[in-house]
Design an enzyme around this catalytic site. Structure first.
Site, short mmCIF file in Angstrom:
data_model
loop_
_atom_site.label_atom_id
_atom_site.label_comp_id
_atom_site.label_asym_id
_atom_site.label_seq_id
_atom_site.Cartn_x
_atom_site.Cartn_y
_atom_site.Cartn_z
N GLU A 95 41.21 30.94 35.77
CA GLU A 95 42.39 30.30 35.16
C GLU A 95 42.13 29.86 33.71
O GLU A 95 42.28 28.70 33.36
CB GLU A 95 42.83 29.11 36.02
CG GLU A 95 43.22 29.56 37.42
CD GLU A 95 43.45 28.42 38.40
OE1 GLU A 95 43.55 27.26 37.98
OE2 GLU A 95 43.52 28.70 39.61
N GLU A 155 44.28 34.60 46.53
CA GLU A 155 44.64 33.26 47.02
C GLU A 155 46.09 33.21 47.50
O GLU A 155 46.81 32.24 47.25
CB GLU A 155 44.46 32.22 45.89
CG GLU A 155 43.08 32.21 45.26
CD GLU A 155 42.86 31.08 44.27
OE1 GLU A 155 43.69 30.15 44.21
OE2 GLU A 155 41.86 31.14 43.53
O1 G3I Z 1 36.58 16.37 50.46
C1 G3I Z 1 37.17 15.26 49.79
C2 G3I Z 1 37.30 14.09 50.74
O2 G3I Z 1 36.00 13.67 51.11
C3 G3I Z 1 38.07 12.97 50.04
O3 G3I Z 1 38.27 11.92 50.94
C4 G3I Z 1 39.41 13.46 49.55
C5 G3I Z 1 40.17 12.39 48.78
O4 G3I Z 1 40.90 12.91 47.71
O5 G3I Z 1 39.19 14.56 48.67
C6 G3I Z 1 38.54 15.66 49.30
O6 G3I Z 1 38.36 16.65 48.34
C7 G3I Z 1 39.50 17.39 48.02
C8 G3I Z 1 39.15 18.87 48.23
O7 G3I Z 1 40.23 19.68 47.79
C9 G3I Z 1 38.81 19.20 49.68
O8 G3I Z 1 39.94 19.34 50.42
C10 G3I Z 1 39.83 17.16 46.56
O9 G3I Z 1 40.28 15.83 46.38
C11 G3I Z 1 40.92 18.10 46.09
O10 G3I Z 1 41.10 17.99 44.69
C12 G3I Z 1 40.50 19.52 46.41
O11 G3I Z 1 41.57 20.38 46.04
C13 G3I Z 1 41.27 21.74 45.96
C14 G3I Z 1 41.60 22.24 44.54
O12 G3I Z 1 41.47 23.65 44.47
C15 G3I Z 1 40.64 21.65 43.53
O13 G3I Z 1 39.35 22.10 43.84
C16 G3I Z 1 42.12 22.47 46.97
O14 G3I Z 1 41.67 22.11 48.28
C17 G3I Z 1 41.99 23.96 46.77
O15 G3I Z 1 42.89 24.63 47.62
C18 G3I Z 1 42.33 24.32 45.34
O16 G3I Z 1 42.17 25.71 45.18
C19 G3I Z 1 42.52 26.25 43.91
C20 G3I Z 1 41.59 27.41 43.62
O17 G3I Z 1 40.26 26.97 43.67
C21 G3I Z 1 41.89 28.03 42.25
N1 G3I Z 1 43.28 28.43 42.17
C22 G3I Z 1 44.25 27.41 42.50
C23 G3I Z 1 43.96 26.79 43.88
C24 G3I Z 1 44.99 25.73 44.24
O18 G3I Z 1 44.91 24.64 43.35
#
Ligand code: G3I
Length: 372
Positions: free
Chosen positions: A181, A288
């Site tokens: 991205e 994705e």
């Molecule tokens: O694991 C922690 C947990 O311990 C905590 O209590 C909780 C509180 O916020 O957060 C959890 O982590 C989250 C993680 O996902 C695991 O589910 C993060 O906050 C959250 O920001 C994270 O979001 C991910 C995001 O990327 C940022 O990494 C999404 O799951 C994931 O689906 C998303 O994927 C991205 C691709 O990598 C790139 N393209 C877009 C796509 C969607 O945004």
């Protein structure tokens, strides 16, 4: 693909050993080589059992990967999830487990446990893994984003991160999303932490460092919103062309495909974009995919029917393009989709419902693979 037991007895042991070594080295990187778990040999009471041919067996016949983004905790704790995953799919992408913040939580400490657990499951079930993602401006650790570093130090940090991570997984992944991205929708470079601190050359440097760490790795640029034709996909095309002209190894483009009912891309634009990338010698992976249902005002059954036909349109465009080798959805069941946390609204974006039961979208994809 399988030899009869009597014929195998006649093959000298040494030859068998060599053949099995070759197959264990290549199986993750060629969807045509793996041995899929056949539905007919699976007890119907197994968690996540669906009668009929599996997606992975059908996809493998066509030399394609079908995959989902996964979380190691769900694989370990949810038998329906793990059963569905291994039975239906031949590829996985760690949804979060290989991101910078998770892998590299302190400057001098790496934590490969989540990624390694996914790889162990992949090996046990003869699945490929896409590495995701080396360079992105989200999910970065505080030591990095809040630190004070010179331009040279930023370069060194990124080089060390890429070379340590790619080195750790050397020879074990089907592909790496090297840079994620990097473009705005208008085709200009996004104002990321990497652009600000290293400059536009961070993209080429990342590919070069990844290649140095694992010269055989298949390296991808991954983005969302550049799947069809337009300024963003033109920018991605120009980036790839420029990298190739400069002798920087790039194997393919990841098309994320986060979309919604009636959303982009048009299948014809997608096909045209895949074709021009094929002319550069590049592969395409749909990396994705999910389709949000929450913005439509139709009744629930009509939403799911429309969703199924959209999934089929995109999937069929991939099957029709010889360079489109992988089709990955961003999550397995609607229960765990990132869309719920992102929008705080009910949604049903994936192929399986909250209970892990197949939705019309699953059957539309399976029909496409069966030529029905
Ligand atoms: O694991 C922690 C947990 O311990 C905590 O209590 C909780 C509180 O916020 O957060 C959890 O982590 C989250 C993680 O996902 C695991 O589910 C993060 O906050 C959250 O920001 C994270 O979001 C991910 C995001 O990327 C940022 O990494 C999404 O799951 C994931 O689906 C998303 O994927 C991205 C691709 O990598 C790139 N393209 C877009 C796509 C969607 O945004």
């Amino acid at each position: 693909m399988r030899s009869s037991p009597t014929r195998m007895l006649r093959i000298p042991f040494a030859l068998l050993l060599i053949a099995s070594l070759i197959s264990s080295c290549t199986r993750s990187f060629d969807p045509g080589q793996g041995v899929a778990i056949e539905a007919s040999t699976t007890p119907s009471q197994a968690p996540g059992f669906i009668p009929g041919p599996t997606l992975r067996a059908l996809a493998q016949e066509q030399g394609r990967w079908v995959g989902v983004a996964v979380a190691p905790q769900l694989i370990a704790n949810d038998p329906v999830y793990a059963g569905l995953l291994a039975r239906q799919f031949n590829m996985m992408t760690p949804e979060v487990a290989m991101k910078f913040e998770v892998l590299h939580p302190e400057r001098d400490r790496y934590d490969f446990s989540g990624g390694d657990a996914i790889l162990a499951f992949a090996r046990a079930h003869n699945m490929a893994v896409r590495g995701h993602t080396l360079v992105w401006d989200q999910q970065l650790p505080a030591w990095l984003t809040e630190g004070q570093f010179s331009r040279d130090q930023w370069r060194t940090i990124l080089q060390e991160h890429i070379q340590t991570v790619v080195g750790h997984y050397k020879g074990k992944l089907a592909a790496w999303d090297v840079v994620n991205e990097a473009f705005d929708d208008n085709g200009s470079l996004r104002n990321t932490v990497w652009l600000r601190n290293i400059g536009p050359e961070y993209i080429a440097l990342a590919f070069r460092w990844a290649h140095e760490a694992d010269p055989q790795a298949r390296l991808f640029y991954n983005d969302n919103g550049g799947e069809g034709l337009g300024r963003k996909s033109d920018a991605i095309y120009a980036l790839a062309q420029g990298l190739l002209q400069s002798g920087i190894p790039i194997s393919g483009i990841g098309m994320e495909m986060h979309t919604w009912l009636d959303g982009p891309p048009k299948p014809d634009d997608l096909a045209a974009n895949m074709q021009r990338l094929a002319r550069l010698g590049l592969e395409v992976h749909i990396t994705e995919m999910d389709i949000r249902t929450q913005y439509s005002t139709q009744p629930p059954a009509a939403k799911l029917a429309d969703q199924a036909s959209m999934y089929r349109g995109i999937f069929s465009a991939c099957l029709a393009a010889p360079n489109c080798k992988a089709f990955v959805t961003w999550g397995l069941t609607d229960r765990y989709s990132w869309i719920l946390a992102k929008t705080n609204q009910p949604d049903a974006p994936l192929l399986f419902d909250e209970q892990g039961l197949p939705k019309p979208a699953f059957f539309s994809i399976r029909d496409a693979l069966m030529g029905k």
